[in-house]
Scaffold this motif. Structure first.
Motif, PDB file in Angstrom:
ATOM      1  N   ASP A  20     -27.654 -34.816  -7.780  1.00 26.26           N
ATOM      2  CA  ASP A  20     -27.976 -35.705  -8.046  1.00 26.26           C
ATOM      3  C   ASP A  20     -28.341 -37.599  -7.991  1.00 26.26           C
ATOM      4  O   ASP A  20     -28.591 -38.386  -7.940  1.00 26.26           O
ATOM      5  CB  ASP A  20     -28.213 -36.176 -10.144  1.00 26.26           C
ATOM      6  CG  ASP A  20     -29.308 -34.491 -10.516  1.00 26.26           C
ATOM      7  OD1 ASP A  20     -30.116 -34.548  -9.924  1.00 26.26           O
ATOM      8  OD2 ASP A  20     -27.801 -34.105 -11.430  1.00 26.26           O
ATOM      9  N   ASP A  23     -28.507 -37.928  -4.157  1.00 23.31           N
ATOM     10  CA  ASP A  23     -30.116 -37.936  -4.424  1.00 23.31           C
ATOM     11  C   ASP A  23     -30.721 -39.664  -4.712  1.00 23.31           C
ATOM     12  O   ASP A  23     -31.540 -40.490  -4.016  1.00 23.31           O
ATOM     13  CB  ASP A  23     -30.625 -36.951  -5.099  1.00 23.31           C
ATOM     14  CG  ASP A  23     -31.075 -36.020  -4.536  1.00 23.31           C
ATOM     15  OD1 ASP A  23     -31.300 -35.438  -3.481  1.00 23.31           O
ATOM     16  OD2 ASP A  23     -31.632 -34.987  -4.926  1.00 23.31           O
ATOM     17  N   ARG A  26     -28.530 -42.031  -1.937  1.00 27.56           N
ATOM     18  CA  ARG A  26     -28.990 -41.785  -0.464  1.00 27.56           C
ATOM     19  C   ARG A  26     -29.094 -43.251   0.826  1.00 27.56           C
ATOM     20  O   ARG A  26     -28.652 -43.257   1.296  1.00 27.56           O
ATOM     21  CB  ARG A  26     -29.500 -40.492  -0.677  1.00 27.56           C
ATOM     22  CG  ARG A  26     -29.796 -40.406   1.257  1.00 27.56           C
ATOM     23  CD  ARG A  26     -30.484 -38.657   1.305  1.00 27.56           C
ATOM     24  NE  ARG A  26     -29.995 -37.682   0.341  1.00 27.56           N
ATOM     25  CZ  ARG A  26     -30.330 -37.087  -0.268  1.00 27.56           C
ATOM     26  NH1 ARG A  26     -31.451 -37.411  -0.042  1.00 27.56           N
ATOM     27  NH2 ARG A  26     -29.127 -36.397  -1.165  1.00 27.56           N
ATOM     28  N   THR A  92     -24.314 -32.411   4.391  1.00 27.62           N
ATOM     29  CA  THR A  92     -26.025 -33.386   5.105  1.00 27.62           C
ATOM     30  C   THR A  92     -25.405 -34.183   6.269  1.00 27.62           C
ATOM     31  O   THR A  92     -26.134 -34.446   6.830  1.00 27.62           O
ATOM     32  CB  THR A  92     -25.521 -34.821   3.811  1.00 27.62           C
ATOM     33  OG1 THR A  92     -25.854 -34.237   2.715  1.00 27.62           O
ATOM     34  CG2 THR A  92     -26.903 -35.593   4.420  1.00 27.62           C
TER      35      THR A  92
END
Length: 217
Positions: A20, A23, A26, A92
């Protein structure tokens, strides 16, 4: 050696909220021109010191700032206390190196770095333990190396409970720039710049401080 409780609590907190958190933040740098300018200044200083400079983000979280600095031409790796944050960062940004580690015992050799950045990562360390953290930062920096710190300004302790609905809680410690500057100097580093960003309407509700320091050559 028994791990301090605050480290275990911090690790558990960020392991729980990692996805979370990643997100939510980011794309945060896209809306922060001052932060980007300070990061660019840091990158330029480090590159000017050594063409083959090694850099680390100490407390990198999901790796967004590490990735940004890599895009500015730095040979950089990320280190974080939370295994889940490291896992997310590796997934990522697979081209970058991310490693688990504590600010109190960095997996780096003496004088290995030309640049180190702690971007809001000292904020969970009790005040009486901060000298140990800055001593560790100084240890891993080579002579002439640069350190960039970012933190919220204040005296109050903020406790965040059940973030994103997860059953965890953690203390966030705001700092006074004068005190952090004093600790930087006591660790043997020389303060070179101090920037204070005032609270923003609709943005950050507290002042933010950014300190640049250099290890004497």
């Amino acid at each position: 050696m028994t791990e301090p409780e605050f480290l275990a609590t911090t690790r558990a907190f960020y392991d729980a909220i990692a996805a979370d958190y990643a997100d939510r933040f980011r794309d945060e740098l896209a809306g922060e021109p001052l932060s980007r300018a300070l990061l660019a200044t840091f990158a330029e200083l480090v590159r000017a010191e050594r063409a083959d400079a090694k850099v680390a983000e100490l407390g990198c979280g999901p790796g967004r700032v590490t990735h940004h600095l890599h895009g500015l031409g730095l040979d950089i790796r990320g280190i974080d206390l939370s295994p889940r944050m490291v896992e997310l960062a590796r997934a990522t940004y697979p081209g970058l190196d991310f490693t688990e580690g504590s600010l109190f015992d960095l997996p780096l050799g003496d004088g290995e770095l030309t640049g180190a950045i702690a971007w809001y990562s000292i904020i969970h360390t009790p005040a009486e333990r901060l000298p140990e953290v800055f001593a560790e930062f100084a240890r891993v920096l080579a002579p002439g190396g640069h350190l960039l710190l970012a933190f919220q300004v204040g005296d109050e302790l903020l406790r965040i409970d059940q973030p994103f609905g997860h059953p965890v809680a953690l203390d966030f410690r705001r700092q006074q720039p004068d005190r952090i500057a004093e600790l930087v100097r006591e660790a043997g580093l020389r303060l070179t710049s101090r920037t204070l960003r005032e609270p923003e309407e609709g943005g950050q509700p507290t002042p933010q401080a950014y300190l640049l320091a250099r290890k004497p050559a």
